[in-house]
Scaffold this motif. Sequence first.
Motif, PDB file in Angstrom:
ATOM      1  N   SER A  25       0.847  -1.196   0.000  1.00  0.00           N
ATOM      2  CA  SER A  25       0.000   0.000   0.000  1.00  0.00           C
ATOM      3  C   SER A  25       0.880   1.241   0.000  1.00  0.00           C
ATOM      4  O   SER A  25       1.792   1.351   0.827  1.00  0.00           O
ATOM      5  CB  SER A  25      -0.894  -0.013   1.248  1.00  0.00           C
ATOM      6  OG  SER A  25      -1.658   1.162   1.340  1.00  0.00           O
ATOM      7  N   PRO A  26       0.650   2.180  -0.926  1.00  0.00           N
ATOM      8  CA  PRO A  26       1.482   3.396  -0.951  1.00  0.00           C
ATOM      9  C   PRO A  26       1.373   4.163   0.362  1.00  0.00           C
ATOM     10  O   PRO A  26       0.294   4.264   0.957  1.00  0.00           O
ATOM     11  CB  PRO A  26       0.886   4.204  -2.110  1.00  0.00           C
ATOM     12  CG  PRO A  26       0.111   3.226  -2.932  1.00  0.00           C
ATOM     13  CD  PRO A  26      -0.388   2.196  -1.982  1.00  0.00           C
ATOM     14  N   VAL A  27       2.498   4.703   0.829  1.00  0.00           N
ATOM     15  CA  VAL A  27       2.502   5.511   2.048  1.00  0.00           C
ATOM     16  C   VAL A  27       1.773   6.821   1.787  1.00  0.00           C
ATOM     17  O   VAL A  27       2.077   7.528   0.823  1.00  0.00           O
ATOM     18  CB  VAL A  27       3.946   5.774   2.514  1.00  0.00           C
ATOM     19  CG1 VAL A  27       3.978   6.818   3.625  1.00  0.00           C
ATOM     20  CG2 VAL A  27       4.598   4.475   2.976  1.00  0.00           C
ATOM     21  N   ARG A  28       0.816   7.144   2.647  1.00  0.00           N
ATOM     22  CA  ARG A  28       0.024   8.362   2.475  1.00  0.00           C
ATOM     23  C   ARG A  28       0.385   9.434   3.502  1.00  0.00           C
ATOM     24  O   ARG A  28       0.140  10.616   3.290  1.00  0.00           O
ATOM     25  CB  ARG A  28      -1.470   8.034   2.587  1.00  0.00           C
ATOM     26  CG  ARG A  28      -1.961   7.085   1.493  1.00  0.00           C
ATOM     27  CD  ARG A  28      -3.463   6.864   1.626  1.00  0.00           C
ATOM     28  NE  ARG A  28      -3.975   6.040   0.530  1.00  0.00           N
ATOM     29  CZ  ARG A  28      -4.068   4.733   0.555  1.00  0.00           C
ATOM     30  NH1 ARG A  28      -3.667   4.064   1.626  1.00  0.00           N
ATOM     31  NH2 ARG A  28      -4.554   4.061  -0.474  1.00  0.00           N
TER      32      ARG A  28
ATOM     33  N   ARG B  91       7.994  10.703   1.179  1.00  0.00           N
ATOM     34  CA  ARG B  91       7.135   9.521   1.073  1.00  0.00           C
ATOM     35  C   ARG B  91       6.928   9.063  -0.370  1.00  0.00           C
ATOM     36  O   ARG B  91       6.301   8.023  -0.605  1.00  0.00           O
ATOM     37  CB  ARG B  91       5.788   9.794   1.732  1.00  0.00           C
ATOM     38  CG  ARG B  91       4.944  10.841   1.020  1.00  0.00           C
ATOM     39  CD  ARG B  91       3.688  11.160   1.810  1.00  0.00           C
ATOM     40  NE  ARG B  91       2.960  12.267   1.215  1.00  0.00           N
ATOM     41  CZ  ARG B  91       2.017  12.965   1.839  1.00  0.00           C
ATOM     42  NH1 ARG B  91       1.710  12.678   3.075  1.00  0.00           N
ATOM     43  NH2 ARG B  91       1.401  13.957   1.232  1.00  0.00           N
ATOM     44  N   GLU B  92       7.429   9.811  -1.334  1.00  0.00           N
ATOM     45  CA  GLU B  92       7.278   9.389  -2.725  1.00  0.00           C
ATOM     46  C   GLU B  92       7.981   8.057  -2.939  1.00  0.00           C
ATOM     47  O   GLU B  92       9.110   7.846  -2.504  1.00  0.00           O
ATOM     48  CB  GLU B  92       7.861  10.451  -3.667  1.00  0.00           C
ATOM     49  CG  GLU B  92       7.015  11.709  -3.766  1.00  0.00           C
ATOM     50  CD  GLU B  92       7.560  12.669  -4.801  1.00  0.00           C
ATOM     51  OE1 GLU B  92       8.201  12.206  -5.767  1.00  0.00           O
ATOM     52  OE2 GLU B  92       7.364  13.884  -4.628  1.00  0.00           O
ATOM     53  N   GLN B  93       7.289   7.145  -3.580  1.00  0.00           N
ATOM     54  CA  GLN B  93       7.795   5.808  -3.895  1.00  0.00           C
ATOM     55  C   GLN B  93       8.024   4.940  -2.647  1.00  0.00           C
ATOM     56  O   GLN B  93       8.711   3.930  -2.726  1.00  0.00           O
ATOM     57  CB  GLN B  93       9.079   5.881  -4.746  1.00  0.00           C
ATOM     58  CG  GLN B  93       8.844   6.551  -6.096  1.00  0.00           C
ATOM     59  CD  GLN B  93      10.085   6.594  -6.959  1.00  0.00           C
ATOM     60  OE1 GLN B  93      11.139   7.024  -6.528  1.00  0.00           O
ATOM     61  NE2 GLN B  93       9.951   6.122  -8.198  1.00  0.00           N
ATOM     62  N   LEU B  94       7.449   5.347  -1.510  1.00  0.00           N
ATOM     63  CA  LEU B  94       7.475   4.505  -0.316  1.00  0.00           C
ATOM     64  C   LEU B  94       6.188   3.697  -0.235  1.00  0.00           C
ATOM     65  O   LEU B  94       5.091   4.236  -0.478  1.00  0.00           O
ATOM     66  CB  LEU B  94       7.613   5.349   0.953  1.00  0.00           C
ATOM     67  CG  LEU B  94       8.991   5.887   1.318  1.00  0.00           C
ATOM     68  CD1 LEU B  94       8.914   6.646   2.644  1.00  0.00           C
ATOM     69  CD2 LEU B  94      10.013   4.761   1.427  1.00  0.00           C
ATOM     70  N   TRP B  95       6.296   2.434   0.114  1.00  0.00           N
ATOM     71  CA  TRP B  95       5.150   1.538   0.217  1.00  0.00           C
ATOM     72  C   TRP B  95       5.181   0.802   1.548  1.00  0.00           C
ATOM     73  O   TRP B  95       6.251   0.451   2.041  1.00  0.00           O
ATOM     74  CB  TRP B  95       5.179   0.500  -0.911  1.00  0.00           C
ATOM     75  CG  TRP B  95       4.992   1.043  -2.291  1.00  0.00           C
ATOM     76  CD1 TRP B  95       5.849   1.857  -2.982  1.00  0.00           C
ATOM     77  CD2 TRP B  95       3.876   0.817  -3.154  1.00  0.00           C
ATOM     78  NE1 TRP B  95       5.331   2.143  -4.222  1.00  0.00           N
ATOM     79  CE2 TRP B  95       4.124   1.516  -4.359  1.00  0.00           C
ATOM     80  CE3 TRP B  95       2.695   0.086  -3.042  1.00  0.00           C
ATOM     81  CZ2 TRP B  95       3.238   1.505  -5.433  1.00  0.00           C
ATOM     82  CZ3 TRP B  95       1.809   0.070  -4.110  1.00  0.00           C
ATOM     83  CH2 TRP B  95       2.070   0.773  -5.284  1.00  0.00           C
ATOM     84  N   HIS B  96       3.981   0.549   2.097  1.00  0.00           N
ATOM     85  CA  HIS B  96       3.846  -0.367   3.224  1.00  0.00           C
ATOM     86  C   HIS B  96       3.782  -1.787   2.660  1.00  0.00           C
ATOM     87  O   HIS B  96       2.912  -2.096   1.829  1.00  0.00           O
ATOM     88  CB  HIS B  96       2.546  -0.094   3.990  1.00  0.00           C
ATOM     89  CG  HIS B  96       2.491   1.235   4.676  1.00  0.00           C
ATOM     90  ND1 HIS B  96       3.200   1.516   5.818  1.00  0.00           N
ATOM     91  CD2 HIS B  96       1.783   2.348   4.381  1.00  0.00           C
ATOM     92  CE1 HIS B  96       2.949   2.747   6.206  1.00  0.00           C
ATOM     93  NE2 HIS B  96       2.091   3.289   5.349  1.00  0.00           N
ATOM     94  N   ALA B  97       4.684  -2.642   3.107  1.00  0.00           N
ATOM     95  CA  ALA B  97       4.631  -4.043   2.668  1.00  0.00           C
ATOM     96  C   ALA B  97       3.500  -4.759   3.394  1.00  0.00           C
ATOM     97  O   ALA B  97       3.357  -4.662   4.617  1.00  0.00           O
ATOM     98  CB  ALA B  97       5.954  -4.731   2.960  1.00  0.00           C
ATOM     99  N   LEU B  98       2.680  -5.453   2.631  1.00  0.00           N
ATOM    100  CA  LEU B  98       1.576  -6.244   3.176  1.00  0.00           C
ATOM    101  C   LEU B  98       1.840  -7.712   2.859  1.00  0.00           C
ATOM    102  O   LEU B  98       2.892  -8.081   2.354  1.00  0.00           O
ATOM    103  CB  LEU B  98       0.240  -5.801   2.551  1.00  0.00           C
ATOM    104  CG  LEU B  98      -0.085  -4.294   2.581  1.00  0.00           C
ATOM    105  CD1 LEU B  98      -1.373  -4.023   1.798  1.00  0.00           C
ATOM    106  CD2 LEU B  98      -0.228  -3.789   4.010  1.00  0.00           C
ATOM    107  N   THR B  99       0.892  -8.544   3.169  1.00  0.00           N
ATOM    108  CA  THR B  99       0.903  -9.934   2.702  1.00  0.00           C
ATOM    109  C   THR B  99      -0.486 -10.229   2.154  1.00  0.00           C
ATOM    110  O   THR B  99      -1.452  -9.542   2.497  1.00  0.00           O
ATOM    111  CB  THR B  99       1.258 -10.931   3.843  1.00  0.00           C
ATOM    112  OG1 THR B  99       0.211 -10.985   4.798  1.00  0.00           O
ATOM    113  CG2 THR B  99       2.566 -10.565   4.513  1.00  0.00           C
ATOM    114  N   PRO B 100      -0.601 -11.242   1.279  1.00  0.00           N
ATOM    115  CA  PRO B 100       0.389 -12.239   0.921  1.00  0.00           C
ATOM    116  C   PRO B 100       1.558 -11.699   0.094  1.00  0.00           C
ATOM    117  O   PRO B 100       1.460 -10.655  -0.533  1.00  0.00           O
ATOM    118  CB  PRO B 100      -0.413 -13.254   0.081  1.00  0.00           C
ATOM    119  CG  PRO B 100      -1.838 -13.006   0.380  1.00  0.00           C
ATOM    120  CD  PRO B 100      -1.921 -11.548   0.683  1.00  0.00           C
TER     121      PRO B 100
END
Length: 234
Positions: free
Chosen positions: A137-140, A158-167
């Motif tokens: 999910s992109p960092v907001r 925060r540009e191009q930063l993402w929260h890693a999720l699963t799966p």
Amino acid sequence: MEFNVSKQAVVAIVPAAGIGARMQADKPKQYLLLGEQSILAHTLDTLLSHPQVDQVIVALHPEDQFFASLTQAKHPKLITVIGGGQRADSVLAAMNQCADNAWAMVHDAARPCLTHSDIDKLLAAREQFPQGAILASPVRDTMKRASTDGVIDHTVCREQLWHALTPQLFPAAKLRQNLLNGLANGATITDEASAMEWAGEHPGLVSGRSDNIKVTHPDDLALAQLFLSQIHNK
């Protein structure tokens, strides 16, 4: 000949050997109730009911006393293994039961709000990312880097930063080898993607739903319950 990923088995791996100390509960957090059943039960329901998931492997703590009582424990798609002290150890234990030519789809036990639509998006991304991909999910929010004394050191772009999720989905043979090699070389492996990155791979990012939260603290339970009620009412 064109590579046909749709004919390869998809094995969902759920590392569930943790004790969830941050929840300050009398049982591992995956067994805390979320409505009428446990967090883990909700997670397994979504994986077991997805038509493209061929098998679900759950890695359990060697002294687990709760899993056998779950209705899902008797599902014909599901098998269990004994996990290890770290997430990577549990994933490897599960992967010993996974064929090399399968796709390993690793999902957190404590993410009960996963939807079939997000699994569909991740599986479809195999054509674009044959090296594997993760839901993210992109960092907001504005991000701050703290100093050691608990004050702001600086603001992180925060540009191009993402929260890693699963799966997180990878070719099983590659993931197994990279986990083994990474651990043997003392690499810091916080998720499956980090093992792939350590080996020089660049996993794809698939935008997933922001309500696919991980239950980590006590106040996450109410939020997860709200999200689940909204998902089920659609």
